[in-house]
Every structure is written in structure tokens, then in C-alpha cells.
Design a protein around this motif. Structure first.
Motif, mmCIF file in Angstrom:
data_model
loop_
_atom_site.group_PDB
_atom_site.id
_atom_site.type_symbol
_atom_site.label_atom_id
_atom_site.label_comp_id
_atom_site.label_asym_id
_atom_site.label_seq_id
_atom_site.Cartn_x
_atom_site.Cartn_y
_atom_site.Cartn_z
ATOM 1 N N GLY A 37 9.995 -15.944 -16.441
ATOM 2 C CA GLY A 37 10.176 -14.879 -17.411
ATOM 3 C C GLY A 37 11.127 -15.249 -18.520
ATOM 4 N N LYS A 38 11.477 -14.225 -19.281
ATOM 5 C CA LYS A 38 12.389 -14.354 -20.407
ATOM 6 C C LYS A 38 13.720 -13.749 -19.984
ATOM 7 C CE LYS A 38 12.689 -12.955 -25.251
ATOM 8 N NZ LYS A 38 11.991 -12.207 -26.318
ATOM 9 N N TRP A 39 14.803 -14.532 -20.111
ATOM 10 C CA TRP A 39 16.123 -14.127 -19.651
ATOM 11 C C TRP A 39 17.105 -14.156 -20.822
ATOM 12 C CZ3 TRP A 39 16.353 -12.543 -14.653
ATOM 13 C CH2 TRP A 39 15.321 -12.955 -13.802
ATOM 14 N N ASP A 40 17.800 -13.036 -21.045
ATOM 15 C CA ASP A 40 18.789 -12.944 -22.115
ATOM 16 C C ASP A 40 20.193 -13.070 -21.534
ATOM 17 O OD1 ASP A 40 16.863 -12.464 -24.103
ATOM 18 O OD2 ASP A 40 16.910 -10.294 -23.759
ATOM 19 N N LEU A 41 21.008 -13.919 -22.154
ATOM 20 C CA LEU A 41 22.382 -14.106 -21.700
ATOM 21 C C LEU A 41 23.180 -12.833 -21.923
ATOM 22 C CD1 LEU A 41 24.559 -16.067 -20.596
ATOM 23 C CD2 LEU A 41 25.099 -16.598 -22.979
ATOM 24 N N LYS A 42 23.856 -12.376 -20.874
ATOM 25 C CA LYS A 42 24.698 -11.183 -20.942
ATOM 26 C C LYS A 42 26.162 -11.579 -21.108
ATOM 27 C CE LYS A 42 25.570 -8.614 -17.274
ATOM 28 N NZ LYS A 42 25.382 -7.784 -16.098
ATOM 29 N N ASP A 43 26.644 -12.525 -20.284
ATOM 30 C CA ASP A 43 28.026 -12.976 -20.401
ATOM 31 C C ASP A 43 28.202 -14.324 -19.725
ATOM 32 O OD1 ASP A 43 28.929 -12.672 -17.544
ATOM 33 O OD2 ASP A 43 28.556 -10.551 -17.939
ATOM 34 N N SER A 44 29.338 -14.955 -20.050
ATOM 35 C CA SER A 44 29.694 -16.256 -19.497
ATOM 36 C C SER A 44 31.144 -16.247 -19.064
ATOM 37 C CB SER A 44 29.543 -17.361 -20.549
ATOM 38 O OG SER A 44 28.205 -17.581 -20.883
ATOM 39 N N VAL A 67 29.837 -23.662 -31.115
ATOM 40 C CA VAL A 67 28.497 -23.100 -31.280
ATOM 41 C C VAL A 67 28.005 -22.555 -29.940
ATOM 42 C CG1 VAL A 67 26.078 -23.645 -31.792
ATOM 43 C CG2 VAL A 67 27.895 -24.542 -33.261
ATOM 44 N N GLY A 68 28.194 -23.326 -28.879
ATOM 45 C CA GLY A 68 27.765 -22.904 -27.546
ATOM 46 C C GLY A 68 28.431 -21.626 -27.076
ATOM 47 N N ASN A 69 29.689 -21.450 -27.452
ATOM 48 C CA ASN A 69 30.423 -20.252 -27.047
ATOM 49 C C ASN A 69 30.038 -19.018 -27.849
ATOM 50 O OD1 ASN A 69 32.025 -21.251 -24.909
ATOM 51 N ND2 ASN A 69 33.350 -22.271 -26.378
ATOM 52 N N LEU A 70 29.538 -19.208 -29.062
ATOM 53 C CA LEU A 70 29.197 -18.081 -29.921
ATOM 54 C C LEU A 70 27.772 -17.570 -29.726
ATOM 55 C CD1 LEU A 70 30.912 -19.199 -33.239
ATOM 56 C CD2 LEU A 70 31.673 -17.415 -31.653
ATOM 57 N N THR A 71 26.898 -18.414 -29.211
ATOM 58 C CA THR A 71 25.494 -18.020 -29.096
ATOM 59 C C THR A 71 25.235 -17.251 -27.808
ATOM 60 O OG1 THR A 71 24.905 -20.118 -28.070
ATOM 61 C CG2 THR A 71 24.670 -19.975 -30.457
ATOM 62 N N LYS A 72 24.273 -16.359 -27.873
ATOM 63 C CA LYS A 72 23.796 -15.611 -26.699
ATOM 64 C C LYS A 72 22.313 -15.965 -26.549
ATOM 65 C CE LYS A 72 27.207 -12.577 -25.737
ATOM 66 N NZ LYS A 72 27.686 -12.113 -24.488
ATOM 67 N N PRO A 73 22.033 -17.132 -25.977
ATOM 68 C CA PRO A 73 20.652 -17.626 -25.954
ATOM 69 C C PRO A 73 19.737 -16.866 -25.001
ATOM 70 C CG PRO A 73 22.039 -19.057 -24.663
ATOM 71 C CD PRO A 73 22.948 -18.045 -25.317
ATOM 72 N N THR A 74 18.467 -16.962 -25.329
ATOM 73 C CA THR A 74 17.403 -16.497 -24.454
ATOM 74 C C THR A 74 16.838 -17.734 -23.770
ATOM 75 O OG1 THR A 74 16.861 -14.608 -25.831
ATOM 76 C CG2 THR A 74 15.110 -15.446 -24.397
ATOM 77 N N THR A 75 16.604 -17.654 -22.483
ATOM 78 C CA THR A 75 16.014 -18.753 -21.729
ATOM 79 C C THR A 75 14.645 -18.312 -21.229
ATOM 80 O OG1 THR A 75 18.176 -19.578 -21.051
ATOM 81 C CG2 THR A 75 16.298 -20.254 -19.718
ATOM 82 N N LEU A 76 13.651 -19.151 -21.448
ATOM 83 C CA LEU A 76 12.299 -18.903 -20.965
ATOM 84 C C LEU A 76 12.037 -19.853 -19.810
ATOM 85 C CD1 LEU A 76 10.500 -18.843 -24.434
ATOM 86 C CD2 LEU A 76 11.318 -16.879 -23.129
ATOM 87 N N ILE A 77 11.625 -19.308 -18.677
ATOM 88 C CA ILE A 77 11.330 -20.133 -17.504
ATOM 89 C C ILE A 77 9.889 -19.886 -17.091
ATOM 90 C CG2 ILE A 77 11.902 -20.638 -15.096
ATOM 91 C CD1 ILE A 77 14.759 -19.674 -15.674
#
Length: 132
Positions: free
Chosen positions: A6-13, A32-42
């Protein structure tokens, strides 16, 4: 394996900057990595798991062959030997390079996916919610 699809949205780290620093990722890339809230598709097809991060500054797509070591170039441009397997319902991804090792463990509980990243004494967690 279907639970991961599915499609997963980052909530927090938690401790993601420390993890990237331990990997040797440079300051600018970490910012850049700390500022982005990426979506991951699996997606899963047979013994191949595809993990995509389409919003990554350079689109990153990994084809992970289960139970078979393979060469991988990571999003931060490390050349690693990877092994991905399913253990206790978790997707366990181990990367080795230059005498170093890190693990990326994905677990799903309903509509929540947790990615636990471990490098030596640093453990980072990233929490995602299912988008669809």
C-alpha cells in the motif's frame, strides 16, 4: 506480506538525524531528510518487494529480493550488500558495506507501519499511517 502492501505516509520520526549521522550522511542531505514527510509505496510480487519513495529528491526505488543477498545503491548513495527476509511477521532488511551494518525492520499493526532503523548504538523509529 499483504499487510505491507500500500501507500504509507510518514507521521513522525524519532532519532532519524542521529541515525543518518551514524551512517555517514552529510549535513545538507540530513537536513533535507529531516524536513521531508515522504510517502512510501510498497508492493509485493512473488519473492520481490518493491519499496518506492516517489517524493525523494531523486526518486528512489528498491527491488528487494527475499532471502537472497543482492547489491543495492541506497538513497544516500551507499553501495551495500542487502538481505531481506520475513521474520515473525516483520520485513527485516540488513545492509552491509565497508565493515559496517545497519538494519531496517518494518512491522505493521493494522493501518500503522513502524520502520525501526538500527546502526550500532543508535535506534531510530519512523511511524507511518496507511494512506489508502
Amino acid at each position: 506480506m499483504e499487510a505491507f502492501v500500500g501507500k504509507w505516509d510518514l507521521k513522525d520520526s524519532v532519532k532519524f538525524d542521529e541515525y543518518m549521522k551514524k551512517l555517514g550522511v552529510g549535513f545538507a542531505t540530513r537536513q533535507v531528510g529531516n524536513l521531508t514527510k515522504p510517502t512510501t509505496l510498497i508492493s509485493v510480487e512473488g519473492d520481490v518487494v518493491t519499496v518506492e519513495n516517489p517524493e525523494h529528491h531523486e526518486e528512489h526505488r528498491a527491488l528487494l529480493q527475499l532471502n537472497e543477498e543482492f547489491e543495492e545503491t541506497t538513497a544516500d548513495d551507499r553501495k551495500v550488500k542487502s538481505l531481506v527476509k520475513v521474520e515473525d511477521g516483520k520485513l527485516v532488511h540488513t545492509q552491509k558495506w565497508d565493515g559496517k551494518e545497519t538494519s531496517l525492520v518494518r512491522s505493521v499493526d493494522g493501518n500503522a507501519l513502524t520502520l525501526t532503523l538500527t546502526m550500532e548504538d543508535v535506534v531510530s523509529t519512523r511511524h507511518y499511517v496507511k494512506a489508502e
